[in-house]
Each structure stands twice: as C-alpha cells, then as structure tokens.
Design a protein around this motif. Structure first.
Motif, PDB file in Angstrom:
ATOM      1  N   SER A  46      59.719  25.383  32.674  1.00  0.00           N
ATOM      2  CA  SER A  46      59.640  24.733  31.645  1.00  0.00           C
ATOM      3  C   SER A  46      58.504  23.795  31.605  1.00  0.00           C
ATOM      4  O   SER A  46      58.284  23.353  32.603  1.00  0.00           O
ATOM      5  N   THR A  47      58.065  23.384  30.382  1.00  0.00           N
ATOM      6  CA  THR A  47      57.029  22.191  30.397  1.00  0.00           C
ATOM      7  C   THR A  47      57.437  21.608  28.994  1.00  0.00           C
ATOM      8  O   THR A  47      58.128  22.038  28.037  1.00  0.00           O
ATOM      9  N   GLN A  48      56.932  20.273  28.911  1.00  0.00           N
ATOM     10  CA  GLN A  48      57.236  19.364  27.906  1.00  0.00           C
ATOM     11  C   GLN A  48      55.987  19.060  27.156  1.00  0.00           C
ATOM     12  O   GLN A  48      54.794  18.826  27.709  1.00  0.00           O
ATOM     13  N   GLU A 109      63.006  23.655  22.546  1.00  0.00           N
ATOM     14  CA  GLU A 109      64.108  22.861  22.186  1.00  0.00           C
ATOM     15  C   GLU A 109      63.687  21.433  22.114  1.00  0.00           C
ATOM     16  O   GLU A 109      62.624  20.817  22.898  1.00  0.00           O
ATOM     17  N   SER A 110      64.553  20.569  21.679  1.00  0.00           N
ATOM     18  CA  SER A 110      64.392  18.922  21.426  1.00  0.00           C
ATOM     19  C   SER A 110      65.706  18.446  21.388  1.00  0.00           C
ATOM     20  O   SER A 110      66.376  18.780  20.540  1.00  0.00           O
ATOM     21  N   ILE A 116      59.948  14.629  22.104  1.00  0.00           N
ATOM     22  CA  ILE A 116      59.404  15.793  23.124  1.00  0.00           C
ATOM     23  C   ILE A 116      60.030  17.008  22.780  1.00  0.00           C
ATOM     24  O   ILE A 116      61.335  17.260  22.896  1.00  0.00           O
ATOM     25  N   THR A 118      60.425  20.751  24.481  1.00  0.00           N
ATOM     26  CA  THR A 118      60.667  21.403  25.966  1.00  0.00           C
ATOM     27  C   THR A 118      60.395  22.948  25.521  1.00  0.00           C
ATOM     28  O   THR A 118      61.292  23.442  24.887  1.00  0.00           O
ATOM     29  N   SER A 120      60.401  26.367  27.176  1.00  0.00           N
ATOM     30  CA  SER A 120      61.061  27.101  28.205  1.00  0.00           C
ATOM     31  C   SER A 120      60.808  28.533  28.235  1.00  0.00           C
ATOM     32  O   SER A 120      60.756  29.208  27.122  1.00  0.00           O
ATOM     33  N   ALA A 159      54.476  21.884  34.256  1.00  0.00           N
ATOM     34  CA  ALA A 159      55.436  22.342  35.469  1.00  0.00           C
ATOM     35  C   ALA A 159      54.747  23.124  36.591  1.00  0.00           C
ATOM     36  O   ALA A 159      54.009  23.596  36.312  1.00  0.00           O
TER      37      ALA A 159
END
Length: 245
Positions: A46-48, A109-110, A116, A118, A120, A159
């Motif tokens: 994952s990264t945000q 997702e948030s 923020i 995310t 994934s 990530a």
C-alpha cells in the motif's frame, strides 16, 4: 406429526458420531491441503496519498477547503482506477496484463472525514505489488494536475520494504476453522437425514413407537455353539442316568 424429543436428537447424534467426526475430519484435511498446497499466496502493498494542498496557502486548515478535499476523494478514487491512469502504469512497468486485471488488483480506501487515500495492490508477487502501488500513486499525482486542473495531491512516503510481509491470503488457520464448522454442520444434517430415512426396526422401543403398543415378550438369540453345548450336556446326563439304571 411425530414429535421428536431432545433425547431422540441426542441419541441420533450419539449413534452417528463416527459419521459426523469423519466428515468434519475430512473437511479439515481438504481445507488444509488446499490452503497450504493449492492456493497461491497473495501479498498486499500500500501507499498513501494526501489530498490537502490548498491553493490558498494562507491557511491549510480552512474548514471549507478541507471539506472540499474530502469530497474530492470520491472522485479521485474513481480516477485512480481509470484507464487514463492504469494505461500509463501498465506501460511504465511493462506489465503483461489487461487493464481489467490490473484494475482488479487495486483498491482505494479512505477513512471517514480523512484527507488520506490508501492505494493498495494485491498480487502473488510482493515486489510487483509494491511497484504497482507506488507507480499508480506517481502517475495519479502527475495526471490529476491535467485532469482536474488542481494541485492538491501529494504522495506520503512511498511504501518500501513490504516485500517480506506475510501473505494476506489464503489464511490457512481461518480456512481450517471454517471448514471444520461446515463439516460439522454437514455431518449433523446428514446424520438426521439418514436417521429420518432409516425405517428399519432394531429395538423393542422401535416396535412400541411403530405400533403404539407395549411389548409383551421377546425372543432372544441363542448362540449355536452354546446351544450345542447345552444339548450335549443334557444328552450326556441322560446317558449317565440310563447307565446307572
């Protein structure tokens, strides 16, 4: 309608306990074999992305601006998984997969009232999952400026070192527990079905239930060898009596 007491149910389960146990054990073994040796492990990286860079830099905590950014996240979530973004991701990484397959690997997702997002990615190759997650965030950050004419997106520290993570699926212990429960239910249901379909008479109680009459007598089984010994003893005793006479 025939009434079934709790005692009858317990007796049925007790009589079919071997069947129930066998089905449960079989379900556990199959689940374990499939989970450990058949299913391919899937890894998640994952990264945000932070949506917070206000055009008016006087106050980054402007309430209206924050609410606007939060509302934009829904739009951004759709854009991230659009062909406009995924085409560049696939070309940059030289991925041998369709856009639909790539799309299925990505989730966005948030948290509620969070700025923020995310991103994934799930894949059997943890390194590839990490590359796709990071590249998707990079391409999105570049493309969103042209698509939305805004510059309010920034990537949080990318990530890294997620290659050695444990697979997110399958989960063998969980699968085994679920399989055991399913096997137990199937075994119990099958036990009751077999008991319902079994119309043979085995005990005096079965006769009483069938005829609704009390049993006045019964014929016991006589062991042939035992009967022969008894007859032999009788004949022997008679012979002794005749001889004495």
């Amino acid at each position: 309608m025939e009434e079934i007491s709790l005692k009858d149910l317990f007796q049925t389960l007790r009589k079919r306990v071997a069947l129930i146990f066998s089905i449960t054990l079989l379900a556990i073994i199959i689940s374990g074999v499939v989970s450990y040796f058949v299913l391919t492990p899937e890894y998640k990286s994952s990264t945000q992305i932070l949506v917070n860079q206000a055009e008016d830099s006087e106050s980054i905590y402007n309430t209206n601006q924050v609410q606007t950014n939060i509302q934009l996240i829904n739009t951004y979530s759709v854009i991230i998984k659009s062909a406009a973004i995924l085409n560049d991701v696939r070309n940059d990484l030289n991925l041998d997969m369709s856009i639909a397959v790539l799309n299925s690997k990505i989730t966005v997702e948030s948290a509620q009232n969070s700025q923020i997002m995310t991103v994934s990615v799930t894949d059997s190759n943890p390194a590839l999952a990490l590359d796709i997650a990071n590249k998707t965030a990079e391409v999105f950050e570049e493309q969103i400026k042209e698509l939305m004419k805004v510059d309010n997106v920034s990537i949080l520290p990318l990530a890294d070192e997620q290659e050695n993570q444990s697979p997110v699926s399958p989960n063998p212990p969980l699968n085994i527990v679920i399989a055991a429960l399913i096997g137990l239910v199937i075994g119990v249901v099958l036990a009751f079905i077999l008991e319902y379909l079994d119309n043979t008479i085995k005990t005096e109680q079965d006769i009483e239930k069938l005829l609704d009459l009390p049993v006045l007598g019964s014929i016991t089984n006589i062991n042939d060898s035992k009967e022969a010994r008894i007859r032999g003893n009788i004949v022997s005793k008679r012979g002794d009596i005749v001889a004495n006479k």
